[in-house]
Design a protein around this motif. Sequence first.
Motif, PDB file in Angstrom:
ATOM      1  N   ASP A  37       0.837  -1.188   0.000  1.00 50.43           N
ATOM      2  CA  ASP A  37       0.000   0.000   0.000  1.00 50.43           C
ATOM      3  C   ASP A  37       0.877   1.245   0.000  1.00 50.43           C
ATOM      4  O   ASP A  37       2.113   1.148  -0.034  1.00 50.43           O
ATOM      5  N   ALA A  38       0.261   2.417   0.060  1.00 54.38           N
ATOM      6  CA  ALA A  38       1.004   3.675  -0.042  1.00 54.38           C
ATOM      7  C   ALA A  38       1.958   3.884   1.129  1.00 54.38           C
ATOM      8  O   ALA A  38       2.901   4.665   1.033  1.00 54.38           O
ATOM      9  N   SER A  54      -1.853   6.975  -9.502  1.00 52.22           N
ATOM     10  CA  SER A  54      -0.515   7.178  -8.942  1.00 52.22           C
ATOM     11  C   SER A  54      -0.021   8.603  -9.143  1.00 52.22           C
ATOM     12  O   SER A  54       0.826   9.079  -8.392  1.00 52.22           O
ATOM     13  N   ARG A 158       2.965  -4.957 -11.156  1.00 52.90           N
ATOM     14  CA  ARG A 158       3.673  -3.684 -11.032  1.00 52.90           C
ATOM     15  C   ARG A 158       3.744  -3.027 -12.401  1.00 52.90           C
ATOM     16  O   ARG A 158       4.056  -3.676 -13.397  1.00 52.90           O
ATOM     17  N   ASN A 163       5.871   3.507 -11.171  1.00 51.32           N
ATOM     18  CA  ASN A 163       5.122   4.518 -10.415  1.00 51.32           C
ATOM     19  C   ASN A 163       3.956   3.952  -9.622  1.00 51.32           C
ATOM     20  O   ASN A 163       3.325   4.665  -8.846  1.00 51.32           O
ATOM     21  N   GLY A 164       3.624   2.697  -9.828  1.00 56.18           N
ATOM     22  CA  GLY A 164       2.473   2.131  -9.130  1.00 56.18           C
ATOM     23  C   GLY A 164       2.142   0.750  -9.654  1.00 56.18           C
ATOM     24  O   GLY A 164       3.012   0.024 -10.153  1.00 56.18           O
ATOM     25  N   TYR A 165       0.864   0.404  -9.578  1.00 60.38           N
ATOM     26  CA  TYR A 165       0.391  -0.911  -9.985  1.00 60.38           C
ATOM     27  C   TYR A 165      -0.653  -0.787 -11.090  1.00 60.38           C
ATOM     28  O   TYR A 165      -1.186   0.286 -11.348  1.00 60.38           O
ATOM     29  N   VAL A 205      -2.218   3.483  -6.952  1.00 63.37           N
ATOM     30  CA  VAL A 205      -1.660   3.041  -5.685  1.00 63.37           C
ATOM     31  C   VAL A 205      -2.813   2.651  -4.759  1.00 63.37           C
ATOM     32  O   VAL A 205      -3.959   3.053  -4.970  1.00 63.37           O
TER      33      VAL A 205
END
Length: 209
Positions: A37-38, A54, A158, A163-165, A205
């Motif tokens: 998580d963030a 994100s 990913r 930068n995120g998922y 995210v």
Amino acid sequence: MKLSYLKLGLLFSILLSFSCSTFSQSTAAARINFALDADGHQLQSGTKYYIYPSQGGNGGGLALSAKDFACPFYVMQENLEASNGVPLRLLPVDNRQQSISLSTDLNIAFNAATICVQSTAWKLGPIDENSGRRYVMSNGVIGRPGADTLSSWFKIERDGSGNGYKIVYCPGVCGSCKVGCGDIGVFIENGKKWLGLSDDPFVFVFKKA
């Protein structure tokens, strides 16, 4: 005798250094293989999370909304960045699994109810006759992996940018089934943002609700 003690001490130091290095590597591997998580914590099965873009300025969280004024509801992204959307739960195919692994089949379900009186679990719908797209909608099936529930299974991966998922539709719950895999992205139609199969993935995210 002193020499023997020195040798034992040196051997102990080497073993301790090796153990620490191995633990550090395994910890790093765990962080890579599990979705976070963030706040950097591993996602947990059944825990409620919000999904946010994100990058700022790209809208708010995810929710359900009627499309064409009929049931079932479809998964959409809130236009307002300040909107959290609706929290959701992640339920892996192995219900004994606590932490959410990347590339693992799982169900995604909003922690909410709708007037449709249907499951709020996600599923990938059929090809829309008007747009030719496949949208993500509600009324998916939780559990019962197999050919009959193929449309209800997704994976978290990913994003290549780091930068995120992203969410991927490529279920592996039916070895004999032919599946058209793809990323889940966002389409803007009549001022609303709908989720569906796309060449441009929605990068996000997780934030614990």
